[in-house]
Scaffold this motif. Sequence first.
Motif, PDB file in Angstrom:
ATOM      1  N   UNK A  24      60.204  21.813  42.454  1.00  0.00           N
ATOM      2  CA  UNK A  24      60.368  20.602  42.901  1.00  0.00           C
ATOM      3  C   UNK A  24      58.267  21.402  43.271  1.00  0.00           C
ATOM      4  N   UNK A  25      57.804  22.144  43.439  1.00  0.00           N
ATOM      5  CA  UNK A  25      56.587  22.853  43.961  1.00  0.00           C
ATOM      6  C   UNK A  25      55.647  22.454  42.801  1.00  0.00           C
ATOM      7  N   UNK A  26      54.398  21.651  42.661  1.00  0.00           N
ATOM      8  CA  UNK A  26      53.923  21.730  42.263  1.00  0.00           C
ATOM      9  C   UNK A  26      52.401  22.220  42.637  1.00  0.00           C
ATOM     10  N   UNK A  27      51.761  23.271  40.775  1.00  0.00           N
ATOM     11  CA  UNK A  27      50.439  24.015  40.992  1.00  0.00           C
ATOM     12  C   UNK A  27      49.617  23.572  40.098  1.00  0.00           C
ATOM     13  N   UNK A  28      48.642  24.030  40.134  1.00  0.00           N
ATOM     14  CA  UNK A  28      47.345  23.749  38.978  1.00  0.00           C
ATOM     15  C   UNK A  28      46.959  24.893  38.768  1.00  0.00           C
ATOM     16  N   UNK A  29      46.559  25.563  37.096  1.00  0.00           N
ATOM     17  CA  UNK A  29      46.327  26.503  36.949  1.00  0.00           C
ATOM     18  C   UNK A  29      44.985  27.358  37.657  1.00  0.00           C
ATOM     19  N   UNK A  30      44.018  26.529  38.626  1.00  0.00           N
ATOM     20  CA  UNK A  30      43.385  27.492  39.346  1.00  0.00           C
ATOM     21  C   UNK A  30      44.739  27.293  41.174  1.00  0.00           C
ATOM     22  N   UNK A  31      45.345  27.427  41.088  1.00  0.00           N
ATOM     23  CA  UNK A  31      46.107  27.835  41.946  1.00  0.00           C
ATOM     24  C   UNK A  31      46.871  28.952  41.457  1.00  0.00           C
ATOM     25  N   UNK A  32      46.831  28.579  40.841  1.00  0.00           N
ATOM     26  CA  UNK A  32      48.074  30.149  39.444  1.00  0.00           C
ATOM     27  C   UNK A  32      46.995  30.758  39.911  1.00  0.00           C
ATOM     28  N   UNK A  33      46.072  30.690  38.834  1.00  0.00           N
ATOM     29  CA  UNK A  33      45.253  31.847  38.763  1.00  0.00           C
ATOM     30  C   UNK A  33      44.663  32.523  40.108  1.00  0.00           C
ATOM     31  N   UNK A  34      44.527  32.048  41.242  1.00  0.00           N
ATOM     32  CA  UNK A  34      44.019  32.790  42.553  1.00  0.00           C
ATOM     33  C   UNK A  34      45.625  33.252  42.985  1.00  0.00           C
ATOM     34  N   UNK A  35      46.987  32.816  42.524  1.00  0.00           N
ATOM     35  CA  UNK A  35      47.950  33.470  43.364  1.00  0.00           C
ATOM     36  C   UNK A  35      47.912  34.551  42.647  1.00  0.00           C
ATOM     37  N   UNK A  36      48.152  34.683  41.305  1.00  0.00           N
ATOM     38  CA  UNK A  36      48.069  35.989  40.097  1.00  0.00           C
ATOM     39  C   UNK A  36      47.484  37.102  41.096  1.00  0.00           C
ATOM     40  N   UNK A  37      46.005  36.794  41.084  1.00  0.00           N
ATOM     41  CA  UNK A  37      44.778  37.541  41.470  1.00  0.00           C
ATOM     42  C   UNK A  37      45.314  37.813  42.869  1.00  0.00           C
ATOM     43  N   UNK A  38      45.778  37.788  43.765  1.00  0.00           N
ATOM     44  CA  UNK A  38      46.753  38.714  45.055  1.00  0.00           C
ATOM     45  C   UNK A  38      47.404  39.479  44.390  1.00  0.00           C
ATOM     46  N   UNK A  39      48.455  38.596  43.831  1.00  0.00           N
ATOM     47  CA  UNK A  39      49.614  40.160  42.732  1.00  0.00           C
ATOM     48  C   UNK A  39      48.395  40.951  42.573  1.00  0.00           C
ATOM     49  N   UNK A  40      47.728  40.640  41.759  1.00  0.00           N
ATOM     50  CA  UNK A  40      46.850  41.720  40.860  1.00  0.00           C
ATOM     51  C   UNK A  40      46.696  42.845  41.941  1.00  0.00           C
ATOM     52  N   UNK A  41      45.812  42.435  42.910  1.00  0.00           N
ATOM     53  CA  UNK A  41      45.122  42.929  44.036  1.00  0.00           C
ATOM     54  C   UNK A  41      46.001  43.866  44.783  1.00  0.00           C
ATOM     55  N   UNK A  42      47.040  43.336  44.559  1.00  0.00           N
ATOM     56  CA  UNK A  42      48.371  44.192  45.629  1.00  0.00           C
ATOM     57  C   UNK A  42      49.005  45.591  44.903  1.00  0.00           C
ATOM     58  N   UNK A  43      48.800  44.917  43.275  1.00  0.00           N
ATOM     59  CA  UNK A  43      49.750  46.299  42.240  1.00  0.00           C
ATOM     60  C   UNK A  43      49.626  46.735  41.971  1.00  0.00           C
ATOM     61  N   UNK A  44      47.551  47.369  41.701  1.00  0.00           N
ATOM     62  CA  UNK A  44      46.676  47.703  41.098  1.00  0.00           C
ATOM     63  C   UNK A  44      46.750  48.944  41.311  1.00  0.00           C
TER      64      UNK A  44
END
Length: 453
Positions: A24-44
């Motif tokens: 039920x929650x919607x996201x664009x590619x841009x929003x996904x990429x931004x959220x994924x980059x936050x994850x990438x920063x956390x786990x680097x």
Amino acid sequence: MGGSVLTALTGVYGDRPDALRVAGRVASYEELLGAARAVAGDVAGAPAFAVTATASLETVAAVVGGMLAGVPFVPLPPDAGPAEREHILRDSGAVLVDVDFARRGGGGGGDLDGAAAGPGRPALILYTSGTTGPPKGVVLTAEAVAADLDALAEAWQWSAEDTLVHGLPLFHVHGLVLGVLGALRTGSRLVHTGRPTPEAYAEAGGSLYFGVPTVWSRIAGAPAAAAALGGARLLVSGSAALPAPVFRDLERLTGLRPVERYGMTETLITVSGRAGGEVRPGTVGTPLRGIRTRIAAEDGAEIGELQLTGPTLFSGYLGRPEATAAAYTEDGWFRTGDIAAVDEADGVHRIVGRASIDMIKSGGYRIGAGEIENALLDHPKVSEAAVVGLPDADLGQRIVAFVVAEGVTGPELTDFVAAHLSVHKRPREVRFVAAIPRNAMGKPQKKLLLGDA
């Protein structure tokens, strides 16, 4: 297709405001990429990281973030007990991470072309339960994932014009690799229904649907919902054999013949029916591009262990070199442990069952349990069936059928099978049960039945 698994995030398909809809929650590619980059920063820099893989945008951001950072992602089943969670975290060395999809990382959080991981480095560690011992970590590279998704896109004519719909768990190959990364590779819109109910599938308006037999059985039992899928171009079933009666019901209600495919966590998907091709119930099609298969049969038997090789295979079991070596033949073919037959005329594969439990040796015959199960399911009073071989002093093994049925006797079912198949394939014993135990992907858990035998 080449390049990153995350093709859709490179901008080649543009940005779509409704690229993903998850529970039920919607996201664009841009929003996904931004959220994924936050994850990438956390786990680097971490050796691996784990996330409780709920059906959520957070799980999607986690798998993408891991690929951006070049850090293996370990999805934890949400229903895993404390002992299983502890084993997975300890065995993988993964740090447990909480993901907030609302957080956005900067543009430097990763590399979409796969350079962050480097060729041959682990991208995913998926835990698979074997017949003995604790679950083993299956190590998969981005290259193996990309090779598989490209071969499936070719087989299923899967493209950015599609809307993929499914409600499968995001800690297995089917839901996570095919159902999430597949959409990001091909550019198709993704609608994850949260739960895979007939009503949710009917409302999604997809062109391509993924499901396991339990899902398809429930849809076939809801004629109005099934009819709503008639506008799709392809229904795909996997993770377990689709019973022939369910196949026929879906064809009657939707006008579509479901495509079955075959794969394992260790191999990804290797054999499948084709979009627009001939599809027969009880078969899983032919090898995908780049995959070679062979049947290791004994004494000229038509059925034997399915062995294969190709670019989609895993890198090994994490920290278990002996188990990895044992999974291959001396000449380098992967032992699937599944019993199969191949039609000599067209190369179409049929999976009979697991070598450890579904190959029954009775009275000198080698018999596949799946064939008998399908025959039982053809009886109008039988809703579920599981067949095993139990030790027998005379026959070696006797065929025992566990069935969920009403209004029919054991001898009637034995005679029904004998009339449909060879007489030696009839069950020697029929046991009526309230339900067949299954795992999260709908596969029968026959060892639980045997525990009561």
